[in-house]
Design a protein around this motif. Structure first.
Motif, PDB file in Angstrom:
ATOM      1  N   MET A   1       0.830  -1.204   0.018  1.00 18.64           N
ATOM      2  CA  MET A   1      -0.262  -0.124   0.006  1.00 18.64           C
ATOM      3  C   MET A   1       0.973   1.070   0.023  1.00 18.64           C
ATOM      4  SD  MET A   1      -3.276  -0.718   2.269  1.00 18.64           S
ATOM      5  CE  MET A   1      -2.768  -2.108   3.343  1.00 18.64           C
ATOM      6  N   THR A   2       2.028   1.114   0.787  1.00 20.71           N
ATOM      7  CA  THR A   2       2.738   2.441   0.513  1.00 20.71           C
ATOM      8  C   THR A   2       3.739   2.365  -0.394  1.00 20.71           C
ATOM      9  OG1 THR A   2       2.741   2.204   3.088  1.00 20.71           O
ATOM     10  CG2 THR A   2       4.380   3.658   2.287  1.00 20.71           C
ATOM     11  N   PHE A   3       4.138   1.105  -0.806  1.00 20.86           N
ATOM     12  CA  PHE A   3       5.258   1.353  -1.788  1.00 20.86           C
ATOM     13  C   PHE A   3       4.722   0.122  -2.983  1.00 20.86           C
ATOM     14  CE2 PHE A   3       7.531   1.842   2.019  1.00 20.86           C
ATOM     15  CZ  PHE A   3       8.322   2.842   1.575  1.00 20.86           C
ATOM     16  N   PRO A   4       3.688   0.670  -3.805  1.00 19.72           N
ATOM     17  CA  PRO A   4       3.164   0.098  -4.811  1.00 19.72           C
ATOM     18  C   PRO A   4       3.947  -0.593  -5.690  1.00 19.72           C
ATOM     19  CG  PRO A   4       2.460   2.118  -5.145  1.00 19.72           C
ATOM     20  CD  PRO A   4       3.119   2.115  -3.692  1.00 19.72           C
ATOM     21  N   ASN A   5       5.116   0.010  -5.858  1.00 18.97           N
ATOM     22  CA  ASN A   5       6.046  -0.445  -7.073  1.00 18.97           C
ATOM     23  C   ASN A   5       7.163  -1.356  -6.595  1.00 18.97           C
ATOM     24  OD1 ASN A   5       4.709   0.530  -8.999  1.00 18.97           O
ATOM     25  ND2 ASN A   5       5.770   2.541  -8.487  1.00 18.97           N
TER      26      ASN A   5
END
Length: 186
Positions: free
Chosen positions: A12-16
């Protein structure tokens, strides 16, 4: 399997983010971690001696359970004892890849079993396959056991408490790793 909620929250915080999660023998993973080729190491606290700059954060306490095929007579028991195992074929994992308390417990268990009632394998995954195939039962830390349509667990009388968590380097500045450590603290 217990990492799924952490990975979902990180995503959720780092989608990639593109994690590289490996399941190798503990000694290989430990060497990779100690040579700075891994940012974190998920394992039992007792398996690493304290080292400068390396911290440990507990994810959960763990204890031993008996992994059995569904329909096994032990399924009706609340707790399985060492004495209950005397007539069973036991599948033991390689003690070199096991948490130290598991290897120690297996040595105690061997004192109560005849040599022809013990089968050996190299990993918890292989133990699951052997138990599922009806070749025997095994005693493992609960976090390593999967309940499936063919397998279930029963509490075991030996209640050594194990601490499962993450080892990490305090000086690591990777924002994903830092967020992971914060999520574990929640």
């Amino acid at each position: 399997f217990h990492l799924t909620p952490l990975l979902s929250q990180l995503r959720m915080t780092f989608p990639n983010m593109r994690p590289n999660i490996q399941v190798l023998s503990y000694k290989i993973i430990l060497n990779l971690f100690m040579s700075n080729k891994l940012d974190v190491l998920f394992y039992y606290k007792e398996n690493m001696t304290p080292k400068a700059g390396i911290s440990f954060k507990e994810i959960q306490r763990d204890s031993f359970v008996c992994l059995i095929p569904k329909g096994h007579p032990f399924e009706a028991k609340e707790v399985v004892s060492i004495q209950d195992l005397r007539e069973e074929t036991i599948v033991l994992c390689n003690p070199l890849n096991a948490p130290l308390s598991t290897a120690s417990f297996q040595q105690t268990l061997l004192k109560h079993q005849s040599s022809n009632s013990v089968l050996y394998c190299d990993s918890a995954e292989i133990a699951h396959c052997m138990v599922s195939a009806g070749l025997g039962i095994t005693i493992l830390p609960s976090i390593l056991c999967l309940e499936t349509p063919k397998l279930t667990t029963v509490s075991f009388e030996e209640q050594t408490q194990l601490s499962f968590g993450v080892f990490y380097r305090k000086q690591n500045t990777n924002p994903i790793m830092k967020r992971l450590i914060k999520l574990i603290g929640k």
